[in-house]
Design a protein around this motif. Structure first.
Motif, short mmCIF file in Angstrom:
data_model
loop_
_atom_site.label_atom_id
_atom_site.label_comp_id
_atom_site.label_asym_id
_atom_site.label_seq_id
_atom_site.Cartn_x
_atom_site.Cartn_y
_atom_site.Cartn_z
N ALA A 29 -4.92 -64.63 -69.44
CA ALA A 29 -6.06 -64.00 -69.62
C ALA A 29 -7.46 -64.83 -69.83
N ALA A 53 -8.16 -56.83 -71.69
CA ALA A 53 -6.49 -57.55 -72.11
C ALA A 53 -6.83 -58.68 -73.27
N ALA A 80 -2.28 -53.72 -72.60
CA ALA A 80 -2.82 -55.21 -72.12
C ALA A 80 -2.33 -55.57 -71.18
N GLU A 100 0.48 -64.67 -72.64
CA GLU A 100 -0.30 -63.91 -71.74
C GLU A 100 -1.91 -63.99 -72.23
N ALA A 133 -4.36 -53.43 -68.48
CA ALA A 133 -5.57 -54.12 -68.31
C ALA A 133 -5.61 -55.38 -67.44
N MET A 134 -4.42 -56.40 -67.57
CA MET A 134 -4.39 -57.63 -66.59
C MET A 134 -3.96 -57.32 -65.38
N TYR A 153 -9.84 -58.53 -67.75
CA TYR A 153 -9.33 -59.64 -68.47
C TYR A 153 -10.04 -59.67 -70.02
#
Length: 307
Positions: free
Chosen positions: A77, A50, A38, A73, A41-42, A47
């Motif tokens: 996102a 994520a 995750a 988070e 991906a961020m 997003y």
């Protein structure tokens, strides 16, 4: 009847088997690995991926080591994927579940920032749209979130930026109140206009909209025949804003013909009210002839020269 039951049971068993197969196809990913995927991906600004990973982490490990951090988070996102409703809902959920969390100020900040940026789009950035005339719902939500952050956590690292945004939001909200008050003046709702102006004076004294609010109150009091209140308000305006100039909003009653023709064939008539001191008046317009009215004044200069 028996055949129908057998067919129904067969369909149920087939569906159940396919459902269990789908569950078994989902790999059993460890919590730490899910969190790392995750965050990766961020970092790549993906997003959507994520959000998918963080939601899966929460669903599989609701009481895990990274559960609370994943919820934080997730707000970020959603905010960066331009999903304001989901971001606010995630922030409210985090605040409700973790009221004493050490990073709860971050949740309030993201919630306020999401509402703050909700109205910002390519339309408002590149077209001359007056945002003070738009629905202030998102601005109110943003102001409330920032206000809660500043009042409850004054030492937060997000408090200074929140205070700056609150100043901007308060100026915008005050300007909106004056805009509504002027609309009420045009509709002859003078009491409602005065109340709007008074709200600005009482709650938003440090905003640039204060002189406009005072002027609207003067106009409203004058039309209601409250000359003493109009004079008192006018003295306050003159003392605090001596250079301020204001053009009255109310132009008098319109006939049905004037409204249908957008005042094309009628002279603008102002209401017979006392003009407050230091308020500018529009210069009286000369009467227009039939030819000038039909041609929208295009040939006015030529007509004067021919005379």
């Amino acid at each position: 009847m028996t055949k129908l039951l057998i067919i129904a049971l067969f369909c149920f068993m087939t569906t159940a088997c396919s459902w269990f197969e789908d569950i078994q196809e989902i790999p059993d990913i460890p919590e730490q690995q899910l969190y790392k995927e995750a965050m990766s991906a961020m970092d790549q600004q993906n997003y959507d991926l994520a959000i998918e990973k963080l939601q899966l982490l929460e669903a599989r490990y609701p009481f895990g080591r990274f559960s609370e951090q994943a919820q934080l988070e997730l707000i970020y996102a959603y905010h960066n994927s331009y999903e304001p409703e989901a971001a606010r809902a995630a922030a409210d959920r985090f605040i409700r579940l973790h009221p004493n969390h050490e990073n709860i100020d971050y949740a309030y900040y993201l919630k306020g920032l999401t509402s703050f940026e909700q109205d910002i789009s390519w339309i408002t950035q590149y077209l001359p749209i007056d945002e003070t005339q738009r629905d202030p719902g998102a601005a109110l939500d943003s102001f409330e979130s920032f206000s809660t952050l500043v009042n409850r956590y004054p030492d937060s690292q997000y408090a200074p930026d929140s205070q700056k945004r609150m100043v901007y939001l308060k100026n915008r909200l005050a300007a909106y109140e004056v805009h509504v008050a002027r609309y009420y003046i045009q509709r002859e709702a003078f009491v409602a206009a005065i109340n709007r102006g008074r709200y600005v004076i009482e709650n938003m004294q440090e905003t640039p909209a204060v002189p406009d609010a005072l002027a609207v109150m003067i106009e409203g009091y004058t039309h209601l025949g409250q000359q003493d209140l109009a004079a008192d308000t006018q003295s306050v305006l003159a003392k605090n804003f001596p250079e301020y100039q204001y053009t009255p909003v109310y132009k008098g009653e319109k006939t049905l013909f004037d409204a249908a023709t957008f005042d094309l064939f009628s002279d603008a008539k102002e209401a017979p009210v006392a003009t407050p001191i230091r308020m500018s008046q529009e210069a009286p317009k000369p009467e227009r002839g039939i030819f000038s009215t039909i041609t929208f004044g295009v040939f006015d200069d030529d007509e004067e020269q021919s005379k």
